[in-house]
Design a protein around this motif. Structure first.
Motif, mmCIF file in Angstrom:
data_model
loop_
_atom_site.group_PDB
_atom_site.id
_atom_site.type_symbol
_atom_site.label_atom_id
_atom_site.label_comp_id
_atom_site.label_asym_id
_atom_site.label_seq_id
_atom_site.Cartn_x
_atom_site.Cartn_y
_atom_site.Cartn_z
ATOM 1 N N LYS A 165 0.823 -1.222 0.000
ATOM 2 C CA LYS A 165 0.000 0.000 0.000
ATOM 3 C C LYS A 165 0.853 1.266 0.000
ATOM 4 C CE LYS A 165 -2.249 -1.710 3.534
ATOM 5 N NZ LYS A 165 -3.081 -1.932 4.712
ATOM 6 N N GLU A 166 1.941 1.180 0.781
ATOM 7 C CA GLU A 166 2.774 2.364 0.919
ATOM 8 C C GLU A 166 3.387 2.759 -0.421
ATOM 9 O OE1 GLU A 166 2.981 4.380 3.293
ATOM 10 O OE2 GLU A 166 4.705 5.615 2.721
ATOM 11 N N LEU A 167 3.746 1.739 -1.199
ATOM 12 C CA LEU A 167 4.347 2.048 -2.501
ATOM 13 C C LEU A 167 3.311 2.704 -3.427
ATOM 14 C CD1 LEU A 167 7.171 1.481 -3.968
ATOM 15 C CD2 LEU A 167 5.811 -0.042 -5.375
ATOM 16 N N LEU A 168 2.104 2.133 -3.407
ATOM 17 C CA LEU A 168 1.049 2.727 -4.238
ATOM 18 C C LEU A 168 0.795 4.173 -3.802
ATOM 19 C CD1 LEU A 168 -1.433 -0.295 -4.388
ATOM 20 C CD2 LEU A 168 0.137 0.468 -6.182
ATOM 21 N N ARG A 169 0.798 4.362 -2.483
ATOM 22 C CA ARG A 169 0.556 5.703 -1.960
ATOM 23 C C ARG A 169 1.685 6.658 -2.390
ATOM 24 N NH1 ARG A 169 1.455 9.127 1.821
ATOM 25 N NH2 ARG A 169 3.294 7.995 2.517
ATOM 26 N N THR A 170 2.929 6.151 -2.273
ATOM 27 C CA THR A 170 4.086 6.968 -2.652
ATOM 28 C C THR A 170 3.971 7.444 -4.097
ATOM 29 O OG1 THR A 170 5.484 5.756 -1.113
ATOM 30 C CG2 THR A 170 6.623 6.994 -2.825
ATOM 31 N N PHE A 171 3.526 6.508 -4.957
ATOM 32 C CA PHE A 171 3.438 6.866 -6.371
ATOM 33 C C PHE A 171 2.091 7.478 -6.747
ATOM 34 C CE2 PHE A 171 7.186 4.359 -6.376
ATOM 35 C CZ PHE A 171 7.915 4.773 -7.463
ATOM 36 N N GLY A 172 1.239 7.620 -5.763
ATOM 37 C CA GLY A 172 -0.048 8.275 -6.002
ATOM 38 C C GLY A 172 -0.960 7.478 -6.916
ATOM 39 N N VAL A 173 -0.881 6.145 -6.866
ATOM 40 C CA VAL A 173 -1.735 5.311 -7.721
ATOM 41 C C VAL A 173 -2.506 4.306 -6.887
ATOM 42 C CG1 VAL A 173 -0.211 5.552 -9.700
ATOM 43 C CG2 VAL A 173 0.135 3.645 -8.102
ATOM 44 N N GLU A 174 -3.440 3.618 -7.530
ATOM 45 C CA GLU A 174 -4.233 2.640 -6.788
ATOM 46 C C GLU A 174 -4.024 1.223 -7.283
ATOM 47 O OE1 GLU A 174 -8.196 4.085 -6.794
ATOM 48 O OE2 GLU A 174 -7.721 5.686 -5.373
ATOM 49 N N GLU A 175 -3.625 1.079 -8.533
ATOM 50 C CA GLU A 175 -3.501 -0.255 -9.109
ATOM 51 C C GLU A 175 -2.066 -0.549 -9.525
ATOM 52 O OE1 GLU A 175 -6.017 -2.363 -9.293
ATOM 53 O OE2 GLU A 175 -7.459 -0.896 -8.508
ATOM 54 N N LEU A 176 -1.784 -1.869 -9.527
ATOM 55 C CA LEU A 176 -0.462 -2.299 -9.955
ATOM 56 C C LEU A 176 -0.160 -1.872 -11.388
ATOM 57 C CD1 LEU A 176 0.237 -5.939 -8.682
ATOM 58 C CD2 LEU A 176 1.344 -3.809 -8.038
ATOM 59 N N VAL A 177 -1.184 -1.871 -12.210
ATOM 60 C CA VAL A 177 -1.006 -1.529 -13.622
ATOM 61 C C VAL A 177 -0.459 -0.107 -13.781
ATOM 62 C CG1 VAL A 177 -2.067 -1.776 -15.861
ATOM 63 C CG2 VAL A 177 -3.191 -2.749 -13.836
ATOM 64 N N GLU A 178 -1.038 0.780 -12.948
ATOM 65 C CA GLU A 178 -0.579 2.177 -13.009
ATOM 66 C C GLU A 178 0.884 2.280 -12.594
ATOM 67 O OE1 GLU A 178 -3.840 5.058 -11.515
ATOM 68 O OE2 GLU A 178 -4.165 3.157 -10.447
ATOM 69 N N LEU A 179 1.222 1.429 -11.616
ATOM 70 C CA LEU A 179 2.606 1.409 -11.149
ATOM 71 C C LEU A 179 3.540 0.955 -12.270
ATOM 72 C CD1 LEU A 179 3.732 2.104 -8.379
ATOM 73 C CD2 LEU A 179 3.794 -0.345 -7.879
ATOM 74 N N ASP A 180 3.092 -0.117 -12.985
ATOM 75 C CA ASP A 180 3.840 -0.598 -14.144
ATOM 76 C C ASP A 180 4.105 0.530 -15.121
ATOM 77 O OD1 ASP A 180 4.604 -3.194 -14.003
ATOM 78 O OD2 ASP A 180 2.649 -3.996 -14.647
ATOM 79 N N TYR A 181 3.066 1.292 -15.347
ATOM 80 C CA TYR A 181 3.146 2.399 -16.299
ATOM 81 C C TYR A 181 4.204 3.420 -15.852
ATOM 82 C CZ TYR A 181 1.828 6.753 -18.613
ATOM 83 O OH TYR A 181 1.857 7.921 -19.288
ATOM 84 N N LEU A 182 4.133 3.784 -14.577
ATOM 85 C CA LEU A 182 5.089 4.779 -14.057
ATOM 86 C C LEU A 182 6.528 4.239 -14.081
ATOM 87 C CD1 LEU A 182 3.199 6.325 -10.993
ATOM 88 C CD2 LEU A 182 3.736 7.428 -13.172
ATOM 89 N N PHE A 183 6.654 2.941 -13.737
ATOM 90 C CA PHE A 183 8.001 2.348 -13.731
ATOM 91 C C PHE A 183 8.606 2.356 -15.135
ATOM 92 C CE2 PHE A 183 9.138 -0.179 -9.727
ATOM 93 C CZ PHE A 183 8.508 0.734 -8.914
ATOM 94 N N HIS A 184 7.751 2.174 -16.119
ATOM 95 C CA HIS A 184 8.244 2.244 -17.499
ATOM 96 C C HIS A 184 8.554 3.670 -17.899
ATOM 97 C CE1 HIS A 184 8.223 -1.753 -19.137
ATOM 98 N NE2 HIS A 184 7.088 -2.025 -18.474
#
Lengths: 128, 662
Positions: free
Chosen positions: B58-77
């Motif tokens: 949760k903390e990572l999602l919060r840090t990146f301001g997203v809710e889903e893993l997919v969004e995180l994938d997008y930001l990491f790319h």
């Protein structure tokens, strides 16, 4: 093979006179979203089969009517014959296994088994 | 299969154990999962093969301001985090070595600084790690660095301002001091006292300004220590001597002891070492009302080719309260505010000492007992001078033009001990070797033996006069070009001509004043050759000067009266002297005719002494020359010397009548 998601919502009847073993398997299945009926003897199995589970997991060595006997009865009855049956047994001789299948088991798992082996067998059985 | 050999009961048993292990594993997984989910650090696992985020808490999602893993994938790319993490596949990161890097990310509309730390688990083909938003840390650090830089700049500006102001204040203060000195010499006793007070106050102000300047220089790292050869014992004695008048005034004893094991000549910064000693001694004197002050200098140890020298200044003064002892080394602190009022001072002296001692690589400490006394001690390393300092070293910081004599070897030809001493004293601060000859013959002997850069030659001497000696030296090949400065009482106008005739380069009138002496030496020593142009230039200058500069040498009237205590008494003594001088002159005249040398010599001596005591310098010098000639007359013509004395006496009389104030 089915994913955990596809197992979700299915119901399983599990029978073993060893409570620890039964509980362990039941807990694993429930945590994956299955409905589990627990039976401690062959007679209980015959009672609880009226719940129409999607599959039955049953130990062979049980007091009273043993697993093989119950299997034969289930397969004889029309309304229970189609329920996939997985037999568990500490008897692992070739002849034991053949006997299990002869009694109508869809899967015969020789103990010791891991939970994931049981799960694998369950997926196959329900899928068939 | 091994299962074939397992009995039924064994199989049951193993089944039991196996499920127990599965339970334990599950419990651990749940625990891990709980920690993973609830950790306050952002955690993630990445599949190396697909470059996708497998899990994130949760903390990572919060840090990146997203809710889903997919969004995180997008930001990491998008921010090439995957590419950065790929670095882990290099051999350097084999094993447990983790990779750490920071990336600026645009999250929402804000730029955030995210710090990643990750490791590669080869067997699972996953990269797992943590990410943390360090934006506030970074900006706090940035603000802190900025604050430090600003503070440093402000401090530097302050030091610069202080340094400039100190200089700006010193310039007019020099003017004040200069004019106060003039006023002091101008005559009136009350006015002289006022001027004296002005000078005292100016000295204090100057000390304060110099200390402020030192502190700001120290803070701005602008003090550079010199390493010049110097004589330790002389430096120390000079320092102590400067306190003698005040020590006597307060009836305090002073004990100086110097360790025999110390070398004569060290390399160091005499100005700064002198400053430390002056500060500490003056504090001791200031705070001691009875008893004694002592300065003990000893060899602490010899290490790395240096002598560690320990200076201990102790007094029997009022002492420093225990709770104040540490603070006296701080700037602007005195042991007690009331001390500031009673004793004055800036409270900077000891702080400066501490800074300077530490700058020299030493340490300073203090022990004190209230009411019993104080002891300051410091130990500094000083290198032993390898050049066995032939030359004394320039010490005091005075007017720049009086400070700049090139090193030289000088022959001083002078028969009169006091005059020898005056010249030696004036030249002491410079890099000079001075040989002294008592008369012309000795001078020629020394000149043939040694090489000199310049000769100072008294004109009137027994055995062989300065004029004769110069004539002989000029005849020698080596003697053609050496600058020779003739010295004679200013009364002997004729002497200047005579000096020029025999080939002297220049002329200096007695009594020898420091500034004049140094000016003359500077003029000749800064010219490598005694060319005829320089010589005629010098002579033009000297002859034009005439006696114009000698008026105050006739009689230092104001100074004498101040010395005596009242103008009335002064007038009386001078009048009496002039009368008796006339009588003495008459007696000398008669005795010379009768060739009664001994008595005439005695009378000339008395005349000299009397003139000296009323501060009639010119007459005293003329009488001295006459006295010397009468001691060993050897058929010399006494009369020109007698007439000089006579003329000086008349000039004195005239000057006194003209200037006397009743």
């Amino acid at each position: 093979m089915l994913s955990d998601d596809e197992l979700k919502g299915k119901s399983v009847l599990i029978a073993d006179d060893e409570e620890y073993i039964r509980r362990h398997i039941a807990k694993g299945l429930r945590s994956r979203g299955l409905t589990v009926y627990e039976a401690g003897s062959g007679d209980e199995v015959l009672d609880m089969v009226s719940e129409k589970p999607h599959a039955i997991i049953m130990d062979v060595q049980m007091p009273g009517q043993d697993g093989l006997e119950v299997a034969r009865l289930l397969k004889e009855k029309e309304d229970t014959a189609s329920i996939p049956l997985i037999l568990l047994s500490a008897r692992a001789q070739e002849s034991d296994i053949e006997l299990g299948y002869a009694m109508g088991a869809d899967h015969y798992l020789a103990k010791p088994v891991t939970f994931s082996q049981i799960l694998g067998a369950l997926r196959e059985a329900i899928h068939e | 299969m091994s299962e074939e050999f397992l009995g039924e009961s064994e199989r049951r048993l193993i089944q039991q154990e196996m499920f127990q292990l599965e339970d334990q594993k599950l419990a651990l997984e749940e625990q891990y999962q709980y920690l993973f989910e609830n950790a306050l650090a952002g955690l993630f696992r990445i599949d190396v093969k697909t470059s996708r985020v497998l899990t994130a808490n949760k903390e990572l999602l919060r840090t990146f301001g997203v809710e889903e893993l997919v969004e995180l994938d997008y930001l990491f790319h998008k921010y090439r985090i995957f590419e950065e993490l790929e670095e882990l596949k290099n051999d350097t990161y084999s094993g447990e070595e983790s990779l750490t890097f920071s990336s600026p990310l645009l999250i929402g509309k804000e730029e955030r600084m995210i710090r990643f730390s990750a490791r590669y688990k080869v067997e699972y083909q996953v990269i797992e790690g943590a990410a943390r938003d360090i934006t506030s840390l970074v900006s706090a650090e940035k603000r802190m660095l900025e604050a430090i830089r600003e503070a440093e700049q402000a401090n530097h500006a302050k030091s610069l301002f202080l340094a400039n102001m100190s200089h700006e204040i010193r310039t007019p203060l020099n003017g004040i001091v200069g004019f106060a000195e003039l006023i002091q010499q101008s005559g009136d006793k009350d006015i002289a006292l006022y001027a004296h007070n002005i000078l005292d106050e100016s000295d204090r102000l100057m000390t304060l300004i110099n200390q402020l300047l030192d502190i700001s220089k120290i803070e701005a790292n602008q003090i550079h220590l010199e390493a010049k050869p110097f004589y330790l014992s002389r430096l120390v004695r000079d320092q102590v001597n400067s306190f003698m008048p005040v020590l006597k005034g307060k009836m305090l004893d002073f004990r100086l002891s110097l360790d025999d094991r110390l070398t004569d000549c060290y390399l160091g910064d005499t100005f700064r070492l002198g400053q430390i000693l002056t500060n500490l001694i003056s504090n001791a004197v200031k705070f001691t009302h009875r008893g004694k002050i002592s300065l003990n200098i000893s060899l602490y140890e010899h290490k790395d080719n240096r002598d560690w020298i320990r200076f201990v200044i102790s007094d029997t003064g009022i002492g420093i309260p225990r709770e104040m002892q540490k603070r006296v080394f701080e700037k602007f602190v005195q042991a007690d505010n009331s001390i500031q009022r009673r004793f004055g001072g800036t409270g900077l002296g000891v702080a400066i000492c501490k800074e300077l001692v530490e700058l020299m690589g030493g340490q300073i400490a203090l022990t004190s007992r209230e009411g019993e006394g104080t002891e300051f001690s410091f130990t500094i390393p000083l290198a032993i001078s390898q050049v066995q300092a032939e030359f004394p070293v320039d010490e005091a910081e005075e007017e720049a033009d009086l400070n700049n004599l090139p090193p030289a070897r000088i022959l001083l030809v002078e028969d009169y001990k006091i005059n020898q001493d005056v010249v030696l004293l004036h030249l002491e601060p410079f890099n000079m070797v001075i040989d002294v000859a008592e008369n012309g013959e000795e001078a020629i002997l020394l000149f043939t033996r040694n090489h000199y850069d310049l000769i100072i030659m008294d004109v009137h001497m027994p055995l062989l006069s300065g004029l004769e000696a110069t004539t002989q030296i000029r005849k020698m090949v080596r003697g053609k070009d050496i600058p020779i400065i003739g010295v004679s009482a200013s009364a002997f106008t004729a002497d200047r001509e005579a000096c020029r005739r025999v080939g002297m380069s220049d002329f200096l009138s007695k009594p020898i004043r420091r500034k004049k002496l140094i000016d003359h030496l500077y003029f000749w020593l800064s010219r490598k050759e005694n060319d005829s142009l320089s010589r005629s230039l010098a002579w033009e200058c000297r002859l034009q000067q005439g006696d114009g500069d000698s008026e105050e040498l006739i009689l230092r009237y104001g100074e004498f009266c101040e010395d005596i205590g009242s103008r009335e008494d002064g007038n009386m003594i001078i009048t009496g002297f002039i009368e008796s001088a006339r009588e003495l002159m008459e007696e000398i005249f008669r005795d010379v005719e009768l060739q009664k040398w001994e008595r005439s010599h005695r009378n000339a001596h008395s005349l000299k002494g009397g003139a000296l005591s009323i501060m009639a310098d010119e007459l005293s010098e003329a009488a001295r020359a006459l006295e010397a000639a009468l001691k060993e007359p050897d058929g010399r013509d006494i009369m020109p010397l007698y007439q000089n004395v006579s003329r000086s006496l008349e000039r004195l009389d005239g000057y006194f009548e003209k200037h006397r104030i009743s």
